[in-house]
Write an enzyme that holds these catalytic residues in place. Structure first.
Site, PDB file in Angstrom:
ATOM      1  N   ASP A 117       2.118  -0.803  10.609  1.00 33.26           N
ATOM      2  CA  ASP A 117       1.410  -0.641   8.603  1.00 33.26           C
ATOM      3  C   ASP A 117       2.571   0.312   8.473  1.00 33.26           C
ATOM      4  O   ASP A 117       2.529   1.617   9.351  1.00 33.26           O
ATOM      5  CB  ASP A 117       0.539  -0.842   9.125  1.00 33.26           C
ATOM      6  CG  ASP A 117       0.140  -1.028   7.581  1.00 33.26           C
ATOM      7  OD1 ASP A 117       1.162  -0.218   6.540  1.00 33.26           O
ATOM      8  OD2 ASP A 117      -0.796  -2.258   7.609  1.00 33.26           O
ATOM      9  N   ASP A 305      -5.357   5.157  -1.896  1.00 30.45           N
ATOM     10  CA  ASP A 305      -4.607   3.814  -2.329  1.00 30.45           C
ATOM     11  C   ASP A 305      -3.695   4.613  -3.488  1.00 30.45           C
ATOM     12  O   ASP A 305      -2.584   3.548  -4.183  1.00 30.45           O
ATOM     13  CB  ASP A 305      -5.154   2.560  -2.405  1.00 30.45           C
ATOM     14  CG  ASP A 305      -5.573   1.337  -1.264  1.00 30.45           C
ATOM     15  OD1 ASP A 305      -5.983   2.260  -0.157  1.00 30.45           O
ATOM     16  OD2 ASP A 305      -5.518   0.696  -1.502  1.00 30.45           O
TER      17      ASP A 305
END
Ligand code: UD1
Length: 422
Positions: A117, A305
């Protein structure tokens, strides 16, 4: 053909935007449907690529799964396959959340590990350790996480860190275990509460949702249900930051504003006028934002995020901001792209120091993940000239109708299909 977004700088975003269901909730709720034989219906699902991908993962396990706009209908058979190894599994990081339900339901699971990732390493040690404490064996074999249990039993589990993924997997295995499981230092995110609510509707006995101690009294079986996915607080907050960086005025609907208490307070500290509404909030900013420091932490802390949007705001703020990233070590990678846009930014380990400038300057930039991509679009809106944001497939994974919403709010953002220049 690779697509990019053409972002014209100098926009002031204003108007109203409706937020769909949360990406980080819907994928787990779809996995939870594995726990009960019969037909489960999810409404208010976001129309993003990850939803049909997850449907494909469920079909590979023997379910029927239909995605129809914002409704997903999943029919789970009495006998499930326990092997989630289809190509769709590798394309979707969140597919690892079928591990807990498969262990709970089939007492064994083989789940292909997703690839690397861009935001940093995402180990599964806490997921595995939790399952072991419930009585399963767990190992990594040939690129898959393998778990098996004769019998799942309740246990006292302390998590080293309040991981969302580990909390979800352990919870979904524990609901069908014999006896009582206590998960301490559990994640408290609203998406975990949403999952607990759905599991409770299915007949699970869970206490403490939204606190750091989850108590689960195992039951022999669960029933399918109908459930409405909670609004996406991360997407909602994105529009709040969009208003703040462009000196705009945006009303966001479809999210619980209390999921964003800290975020809205930070925007107030940056000088925005924030109004809390019943089903959303309004953020209005006159002129440049002021510098504010941010520290990412598990909920109710500031979400990792949202860190790229905090950086986007800091690049054009009056003053110097310090942003600290505590969750994912590579999440500052995109700051290099911000520098290409003229940001005065430097990073050192967990910290980024950003000295705000009055104007950024357009450049071609590359998105490395969903949120980084959106952060670059926000910065592009504040840049002189036209910024091209490449690799926008990342943004499409998390934001339904992104370009349309931008345009509705008055931004000149276009999707352009063209071969990349590098
Ligand atoms: C979820 C969200 C992601 C968000 C993140 C943190 C989804 C699909 N994704 O990811 O958008 O950024 O929560 O809020 O819901 N860790 C370990 N061992 C483990 C598990 C996690 O060390 O077994 C570490 C991770 O490396 C990371 C931290 O714990 O540093 C938090 O990760 P976690 O909360 O598990 O993130 P995800 O559930 O993968």
């Amino acid at each position: 053909m690779s697509e990019h977004f053409r972002v014209e700088g100098g926009a002031r975003l204003a108007g109203e935007v409706e937020v769909a269901g949360a990406k980080n909730s819907v994928l787990k709720l779809m996995a939870a449907a594995l726990l009960a034989e019969g037909t489960t219906t999810l409404t208010n699902c976001p129309e993003i690529l990850d939803v049909p991908l997850m449907a494909e993962v469920l079909r590979s396990l023997g379910c029927q799964a239909h995605v129809d706009g914002t409704t997903v209908v999943i029919t789970t058979p009495a006998e499930l396959s326990h092997e989630a190894v289809s190509p769709a599994v590798g394309k979707l990081r969140a597919s690892v959340c079928v591990l807990g339900p498969l262990v709970g339901r089939c007492k064994r699971a083989v789940v292909a590990l997703p690839g690397g990732d861009a935001i940093g390493s995402r180990p599964l040690d806490m997921h595995q350790s939790g399952l072991r404490q419930l009585g399963a064996t767990s190992s990594i074999e040939h690129g898959c996480v393998v778990a098996e249990a004769e019998d799942l039993h309740g246990a006292q589990i302390w998590l080293d860190f309040p991981s969302m993924g580990a909390t979800e997997n352990i919870l979904m295995a524990a609901v069908l275990a014999n006896g009582t499981t206590v998960i301490d230092n559990a994640a408290r995110e609203p998406e975990i509460v949403d999952l607990c609510r759905m599991l409770a509707q299915m007949g699970a006995k869970i206490e403490g949702a939204g606190t750091s101690t989850l108590t689960v009294h195992g039951v022999p079986s669960l029933q399918p249900t109908e459930h409405r996915v909670i609004g996406d607080r991360i997407v909602g907050a994105t529009w709040g930051f969009a208003a703040a960086v462009t000196g705009g005025d945006i009303t966001v609907r479809g999210v619980d504003p209390h999921h964003l208490d800290l975020v809205l307070e930070k925007l107030r500290m940056a000088g925005a006028e924030v109004t809390v509404l019943e089903d959303g909030f309004r953020v209005a900013m006159a002129g440049r934002p002021g510098a504010v420091d941010f520290v990412t932490l598990p909920y109710p802390g500031f979400a990792t995020d949202l860190q790229p949007f905090a950086i986007a705001m800091a690049t054009v703020a009056e003053g110097t901001s310090m942003i600290t990233e505590n969750l994912f070590e590579s999440r500052f990678r995109f700051v290099e792209e911000m520098v290409r846009l003229g940001a005065d930014a430097r990073t050192d380990g967990h910290h980024a120091v950003i000295r705000g400038v009055a104007k950024l300057s357009s450049a071609p930039v590359w998105a490395s993940d969903i949120r980084a991509g959106v952060g670059l679009v926000l910065a592009g809106l504040c840049a002189e000239g036209v910024t091209e944001v490449w690799d926008v497939f990342h943004i499409d994974r998390g934001y339904p109708q992104f370009v349309e919403n931008m345009q509705r709010l008055g931004a000149n953002v276009q999707r352009v299909a063209a071969p990349p220049e590098r």
